[in-house]
Enzyme design. Sequence first.
Site, PDB file in Angstrom:
ATOM      1  CG  HIS A  81      -2.293   0.736   0.967  1.00  0.00           C
ATOM      2  ND1 HIS A  81      -3.250   0.030   0.430  1.00  0.00           N
ATOM      3  CD2 HIS A  81      -2.470   2.050   0.933  1.00  0.00           C
ATOM      4  CE1 HIS A  81      -4.210   0.861   0.410  1.00  0.00           C
ATOM      5  NE2 HIS A  81      -3.613   2.145   0.910  1.00  0.00           N
ATOM      6  CG  ASP A 160     -10.652   3.349   4.761  1.00  0.00           C
ATOM      7  OD1 ASP A 160     -10.363   4.479   5.316  1.00  0.00           O
ATOM      8  OD2 ASP A 160     -10.573   3.049   3.683  1.00  0.00           O
ATOM      9  NE  ARG A 167      -8.318  10.929   5.877  1.00  0.00           N
ATOM     10  CZ  ARG A 167      -7.614  10.014   5.501  1.00  0.00           C
ATOM     11  NH1 ARG A 167      -7.918   8.540   5.138  1.00  0.00           N
ATOM     12  NH2 ARG A 167      -6.412  10.224   5.177  1.00  0.00           N
ATOM     13  CB  SER A 182      -7.231   5.264   6.218  1.00  0.00           C
ATOM     14  OG  SER A 182      -7.440   4.976   4.695  1.00  0.00           O
ATOM     15  CE  LYS A 186      -7.546   1.216   2.080  1.00  0.00           C
ATOM     16  NZ  LYS A 186      -8.139   2.533   2.319  1.00  0.00           N
TER      17      LYS A 186
HETATM   18  N1  URA Z   1      -4.337   5.521   1.308  1.00  0.00           N
HETATM   19  C1  URA Z   1      -5.175   5.011   2.021  1.00  0.00           C
HETATM   20  O1  URA Z   1      -6.110   3.897   1.661  1.00  0.00           O
HETATM   21  N2  URA Z   1      -5.731   5.803   3.062  1.00  0.00           N
HETATM   22  C2  URA Z   1      -5.221   7.046   2.939  1.00  0.00           C
HETATM   23  O2  URA Z   1      -5.489   7.563   4.101  1.00  0.00           O
HETATM   24  C3  URA Z   1      -4.000   7.253   2.396  1.00  0.00           C
HETATM   25  C4  URA Z   1      -3.632   6.312   1.406  1.00  0.00           C
END
Ligand code: URA
Length: 441
Positions: A81, A160, A167, A182, A186
């Site tokens: 990620h 989220d 956001r 966040s 996930k």
């Molecule tokens: N990627 C995400 O999933 N969340 C964030 O807040 C920033 C990048």
Amino acid sequence: MNLIDIIETKKLGKQLSPEQIAFFANQAASSKSLDYQLAALLMAIRLNGMSIEETTALTIAMAKTGDILSPDVDGVAVDKHSTGGVGDTTTLILVPLVAACGGRVVKMSGRGLGHTGGTIDKMESIPGMRVELSEEEMMDNVRRIGCCVVGQTGDLVPADKRLYALRDVTSTVDSIPLIASSIMSKKIAGGAEAIVLDVKLGAGAMMKTLDDCVELAQTMVGIGAGIGREVVAFITGMEEPLGSHVGNALEVKDAIDVLAGRTEGPLLEVSLRLGEQMLILSGLAKDEEDAHHQLVSALNEGRGLKKFKEMIAAQGGNPAVCDNISLLPQAKYTKEVLCPVDGYILSVDAQAIGEAARQLGAGRTRKDDILDLSVGLVMHRRIGDRVRKGDPLATIYHNDEQKAASAQSSLLDAVKIGKEQPPKAKLIYGRITKNNTEIYP
Ligand code: URA
């Protein structure tokens, strides 16, 4: 308990209790809660921060608002990620490359956030591509071909999904606790056993200083370690767009060009670095050199591109886009932007470039905006390049002359040209593991 009291507590800069945090996460997942109250709390968190205990509690509470998968994929389920960047399409390169080397990649991705692009939006520019798969279909695809890239289905971290969209349009993206919770909620819900994180640093990143990046990386690695997941984080540069293409279909094209061996450079370099760590954490490579060799062989033998086609087909998309780029959404018009003076490219403000792409329609300014997947821009020069007046600086792909004119003026403001050649922008700043924070010289 109610959200107004929780907003009040955070507005005064006080610590939220685990019960208040769980209430907030559940409200975020509930359709009965109000966007404006959630947005107010997000802003209070953005301004007053959260302790590591609050951030960890928020991460776990968010993950628990939906299903938590336990991948059964005949190997180590690995995920990656990024905290978000501009022209950062490493996922579409390294997921198929790692799978081509035997990795089992269960990749949960997001949509565009603020000025940064999102893999799920990019993937939707491939005709027919489905990004919402059932758990059964995801695991079946990973067992069969080694990878899948999916968005959050209604059942995965619904909290989220809602907060991310809020956001994006309330200027509350650049917050360490909100980014960490966040991303890690996930990763927990997706069930990845090994996770490689790419924390971006620089003008186009959410974090603008090395200290903030280290804090964010340590927070996420710490949350992972606390729940028994192997997490390694890299800090990588986002001074200028990582790849030359910015915009959804354009970035898919950039990824295909890299996988087809037509493009090299920073986008490939960062993809390989992250991919190496994914192979090591999966137990498929003994060290970085071994992992690098495996990834480069897969690239040179066309196995990465072949795997990308298999993944597209398995998710209902048309794999022919890999051989015929014109099957991707095409903007009607192009506009060339030329260098206004002779000199060297001193800086390229990646955030401004991301904003220019957003204004063209590649990103959202309202939660329910429909994207124009065809638009964006292609940069022809990087920091340190020598340029002459009239050289091509960028090409804008657009469907609206007025938006293109405004993108052109933002782009010209974003690029500084001077007489002295600057050093090349740094690409890899450091690596953070459970036991070590290494910052490279
Ligand atoms: N990627 C995400 O999933 N969340 C964030 O807040 C920033 C990048």
